[in-house]
Design an enzyme around this catalytic site. Structure first.
Site, mmCIF file in Angstrom:
data_model
loop_
_atom_site.group_PDB
_atom_site.id
_atom_site.type_symbol
_atom_site.label_atom_id
_atom_site.label_comp_id
_atom_site.label_asym_id
_atom_site.label_seq_id
_atom_site.Cartn_x
_atom_site.Cartn_y
_atom_site.Cartn_z
ATOM 1 N N TYR A 78 0.817 -1.216 0.000
ATOM 2 C CA TYR A 78 0.000 0.000 0.000
ATOM 3 C C TYR A 78 0.851 1.266 0.000
ATOM 4 C CZ TYR A 78 -4.140 -2.840 0.322
ATOM 5 O OH TYR A 78 -5.138 -3.740 0.030
ATOM 6 N N GLN B 280 -15.681 2.562 -6.240
ATOM 7 C CA GLN B 280 -14.949 1.384 -5.788
ATOM 8 C C GLN B 280 -13.462 1.698 -5.658
ATOM 9 O OE1 GLN B 280 -16.921 -0.689 -9.239
ATOM 10 N NE2 GLN B 280 -16.800 -2.435 -7.867
ATOM 11 N N ASN B 281 -13.058 2.871 -6.118
ATOM 12 C CA ASN B 281 -11.645 3.248 -6.108
ATOM 13 C C ASN B 281 -11.234 3.800 -4.746
ATOM 14 O OD1 ASN B 281 -11.648 2.564 -8.825
ATOM 15 N ND2 ASN B 281 -12.118 4.658 -9.464
ATOM 16 N N ASP C 1 -8.569 5.878 -4.481
ATOM 17 C CA ASP C 1 -7.827 7.118 -4.698
ATOM 18 C C ASP C 1 -8.704 8.324 -4.373
ATOM 19 O OD1 ASP C 1 -9.258 8.082 -7.200
ATOM 20 O OD2 ASP C 1 -8.526 6.148 -7.928
ATOM 21 N N HIS D 223 -14.726 0.999 -0.827
ATOM 22 C CA HIS D 223 -13.621 0.103 -0.471
ATOM 23 C C HIS D 223 -12.532 0.777 0.346
ATOM 24 C CE1 HIS D 223 -14.833 -2.552 -4.154
ATOM 25 N NE2 HIS D 223 -15.655 -2.665 -3.145
ATOM 26 N N GLY E 258 -16.458 2.777 -15.969
ATOM 27 C CA GLY E 258 -15.173 2.131 -15.780
ATOM 28 C C GLY E 258 -15.166 0.953 -14.842
ATOM 29 N N THR E 259 -16.260 0.235 -14.768
ATOM 30 C CA THR E 259 -16.312 -0.955 -13.930
ATOM 31 C C THR E 259 -17.056 -2.053 -14.678
ATOM 32 O OG1 THR E 259 -17.180 -1.913 -11.872
ATOM 33 C CG2 THR E 259 -18.343 0.006 -12.750
ATOM 34 N N SER E 260 -16.607 -3.273 -14.507
ATOM 35 C CA SER E 260 -17.238 -4.402 -15.181
ATOM 36 C C SER E 260 -18.540 -4.815 -14.510
ATOM 37 C CB SER E 260 -16.286 -5.601 -15.178
ATOM 38 O OG SER E 260 -16.051 -6.044 -13.849
#
Length: 228
Positions: A53, A86-87, A89, A104, A169-171
């Site tokens: 990390y 979900q990022n 950053d 997350h 930008g996510t599946s």
């Protein structure tokens, strides 16, 4: 003001140069996911987890928000916008978005092992021996595999109240985030923005098969044309 809920994944940050760290064989920087992103991995080898990390944190500080991040921030001038990401950053915040929910966790924060309410801003390397005010080791403020997602219920409530839902930008293959789709009202228009969409269009769902930096501005124009 119309309420727009935006769900973002790794694709939007990849355009800023953030590595997804996950190789085609499923390894993260050469490590099995469970070695660096699970409570068990932390218990076995905390130094390895901290190094993993720390590298991600260092990389994050070298990149900038892209056109897609900035377009979503600008949308706040005319809409009520909530971003569920979900990022881990902070690129949405740096672009100017003011309501960002990190499902997350956050890479630039750490928390106490003893008391999860003790969360600190952290922009440098985290080391063994860095302790909270209770004398407990600090760990990355990340939701690891096998841990509860504490903000999921809040994300569900936002999705239920959306006038439009943007997925970028996510599946939509990663749970529990993927389950959010089922909480959108049947009449809520959904816009799916991804260069390689793994989902088919429907009466409710519009697919924009483009990368985030071009697809997001086009989708915002489409929203405005449709009176949303």
């Amino acid at each position: 003001m119309k309420h727009i809920v935006v769900l973002t994944g790794a694709g939007i940050s990849a355009e800023s140069g953030i590595s997804t760290f996950r190789d085609a064989d499923g390894l993260w920087e050469g490590h099995d996911i469970m070695e660096v992103a699970s409570p068990q991995g932390w218990d076995r080898n905390p130094a390895l987890v901290l190094d993993f990390y720390n590298q991600r944190r260092q990389q994050l500080l070298t990149v900038q928000p892209n056109t897609a991040h900035k377009a979503l921030a600008a949308l706040e001038a005319t809409h009520r916008v909530h971003i569920v990401t979900q990022n881990v950053d902070d690129l949405h915040e740096r672009a100017g978005s003011t309501d960002v929910l990190h499902l997350h966790g956050e890479l630039l924060k750490v928390r106490s092992q003893k008391d999860t309410a003790i969360v600190l801003d952290w922009t440098t390397d985290l080391a063994l021996g860095d302790l909270c005010s209770l004398g407990s080791q600090l760990r990355p403020h990340i939701v690891w595999f096998g841990e509860d997602v504490p903000l999921l219920e809040q994300a569900i409530r936002l999705t239920e109240s959306a006038d439009a839902l943007l997925i970028i930008g996510t599946s939509m293959q990663v749970y529990p985030a993927a389950s959010l789709l089922q909480f959108a009202a049947p009449t809520t228009p959904i816009y799916f923005i991804d260069p390689n969409p793994a989902i088919s269009p429907s009466k409710q769902l519009t697919v924009i098969a483009e990368k985030a930096s071009t697809g997001v501005p086009k989708t915002i124009e489409l929203l405005q044309a449709q009176g949303l």
